[in-house]
Design a protein around this motif. Structure first.
Motif, PDB file in Angstrom:
ATOM      1  N   GLY A 183       3.778  -3.822  -3.462  1.00 40.61           N
ATOM      2  CA  GLY A 183       2.900  -2.568  -3.961  1.00 40.61           C
ATOM      3  C   GLY A 183       2.488  -2.135  -2.789  1.00 40.61           C
ATOM      4  O   GLY A 183       2.946  -1.534  -2.301  1.00 40.61           O
ATOM      5  N   ASP A 184       1.287  -1.676  -2.825  1.00 40.30           N
ATOM      6  CA  ASP A 184       0.594  -0.669  -2.521  1.00 40.30           C
ATOM      7  C   ASP A 184      -0.081  -0.983  -1.069  1.00 40.30           C
ATOM      8  O   ASP A 184      -0.703   0.093  -0.234  1.00 40.30           O
ATOM      9  N   VAL A 185      -0.318  -2.371  -1.167  1.00 42.58           N
ATOM     10  CA  VAL A 185      -0.939  -2.523   0.368  1.00 42.58           C
ATOM     11  C   VAL A 185      -0.898  -1.457   1.886  1.00 42.58           C
ATOM     12  O   VAL A 185       0.052  -2.198   1.861  1.00 42.58           O
ATOM     13  N   LEU A 217      -7.881  -2.728  -3.222  1.00 42.85           N
ATOM     14  CA  LEU A 217      -7.140  -1.958  -3.585  1.00 42.85           C
ATOM     15  C   LEU A 217      -7.621  -0.903  -4.543  1.00 42.85           C
ATOM     16  O   LEU A 217      -7.435   0.200  -4.523  1.00 42.85           O
ATOM     17  N   VAL A 218      -8.178  -1.587  -5.815  1.00 51.80           N
ATOM     18  CA  VAL A 218      -8.424  -1.005  -6.750  1.00 51.80           C
ATOM     19  C   VAL A 218     -10.095  -0.294  -6.512  1.00 51.80           C
ATOM     20  O   VAL A 218     -10.075   1.022  -6.927  1.00 51.80           O
ATOM     21  N   MET A 219     -10.013  -0.368  -5.491  1.00 58.28           N
ATOM     22  CA  MET A 219     -11.556   0.304  -5.794  1.00 58.28           C
ATOM     23  C   MET A 219     -11.969   0.737  -3.500  1.00 58.28           C
ATOM     24  O   MET A 219     -12.959   1.574  -2.972  1.00 58.28           O
ATOM     25  N   GLY A 220     -10.985   0.896  -2.786  1.00 56.10           N
ATOM     26  CA  GLY A 220     -10.960   0.391  -1.758  1.00 56.10           C
ATOM     27  C   GLY A 220     -10.120   0.495  -1.255  1.00 56.10           C
ATOM     28  O   GLY A 220      -9.089   0.480  -1.451  1.00 56.10           O
ATOM     29  N   PHE A 221     -10.177   0.380   0.408  1.00 52.33           N
ATOM     30  CA  PHE A 221      -8.748   0.327   1.492  1.00 52.33           C
ATOM     31  C   PHE A 221      -9.606  -1.034   2.101  1.00 52.33           C
ATOM     32  O   PHE A 221     -10.765  -1.048   2.747  1.00 52.33           O
ATOM     33  N   PRO A 222      -7.909  -2.115   2.499  1.00 55.78           N
ATOM     34  CA  PRO A 222      -8.431  -2.824   2.910  1.00 55.78           C
ATOM     35  C   PRO A 222      -9.006  -3.181   4.256  1.00 55.78           C
ATOM     36  O   PRO A 222      -9.792  -3.570   4.887  1.00 55.78           O
ATOM     37  N   ASP A 223      -8.117  -2.326   5.621  1.00 56.53           N
ATOM     38  CA  ASP A 223      -8.266  -1.853   6.800  1.00 56.53           C
ATOM     39  C   ASP A 223      -9.966  -0.961   6.411  1.00 56.53           C
ATOM     40  O   ASP A 223     -10.734  -1.527   8.179  1.00 56.53           O
TER      41      ASP A 223
END
Length: 270
Positions: free
Chosen positions: A223-225, A183-189
């Motif tokens: 959090g923001d996930v 999440l610090v550098m991208g988008f998990p999906d």
């Protein structure tokens, strides 16, 4: 998908039996134990003792999902010191053997570190060289190596991780995907969609992006996930394996924390 918990979430002085019973009582389907340097799941692990853990888990009614370790930070496969690299190989070989004794078919491996002493291109070459040496053991034991995306300044995009795995050309190496770590550098999906069938296991934790450093990690749903998108993308690529929380939990009320984590994962993935 089945929800699980990593043993690190529980107090360090809990026995294997207490960990298994606590996971069961909290509502988890599985638990992930960790290889250490010493102890029952250490370098000197004995088959009979390890198999007792598997038998205990079956008796209690909790599945063993995989075998993790933090030794890849201590003995990186990409170290400029050949002796350290060899120790790292020894650790993964033992991890594969312990996993086989436990009856699990996947392990978590930190592929290496990029540092001032280890340039990115050298880390890439050394990591692949190490994994190629380990693949015969993985194939012989029937245990897959899951390369985790961690904060190691290495394999920083899903395209690169996909290429890294594909170049190894073996079904016994894939991705151990951690949704919170990216999440610090991208988008998990996006990572999930790009890695697709290469994902052999999934770790979850949450992350507060406004903090943006290691203090931002937190329990699921705090959090923001983008949990809805994570769930949808995992189903889209056909992942139906274990979802294992690797989080701090509640240090003062660990049983309550485990219950809340399990409820959070059921809310998302149930």
């Amino acid at each position: 998908m089945k929800i699980g918990i990593n043993r690190w979430t529980m107090p360090g002085d809990w026995s294997f039996e207490r960990c298994l019973k606590a996971a069961k009582e909290a509502g988890f389907d599985s638990i992930e134990f960790n290889m250490a340097e010493d102890g029952v799941l250490g370098f000197e692990a004995k088959e009979a003792e390890v198999r007792q853990i598997a038998e205990m888990a079956e008796r209690i009614g909790v599945e063993l999902s995989s075998l993790s370790t933090g030794l890849g930070w201590q003995y990186p496969l990409t170290s400029p010191d050949p002796a350290v690299r060899e120790k790292g190989l020894e650790a993964v070989r033992k991890q594969l053997q312990i996993a086989s004794w436990l009856g699990v078919d996947a392990i978590l491996v930190v592929p290496g570190l990029v540092t001032e002493e280890t340039p990115y291109d050298q880390a890439y070459e050394r990591a692949q060289e190490a994994l190629r040496q380990l693949l015969p053991d993985a194939e012989r034991l029937g245990v897959k190596i899951g390369v985790e995306n961690v904060w190691n300044k290495f394999l920083l995009s899903p395209l690169e991780m996909r290429q890294f795995i594909d170049e190894l050309g073996s079904p016994y190496v894939g991705a151990y995907f951690d949704a919170g770590n990216v999440l610090v550098m991208g988008f998990p999906d996006q990572w999930i969609r790009i890695l697709g069938k290469r994902i052999v296991r999934v770790h979850v934790k949450d992350f507060k992006t406004h903090i943006g450093n290691i203090a931002g990690f937190c329990n699921p749903l705090q959090g923001d996930v983008p949990w809805t998108r994570v769930n949808a993308s995992l189903r889209e690529v056909g992942y139906d394996g274990y979802i294992t929380a690797e989080v701090e939990g509640y240090p003062r009320y660990p049983e309550l924390g485990l219950k809340h984590i399990a409820e959070s994962l059921r809310q998302v993935f149930g």
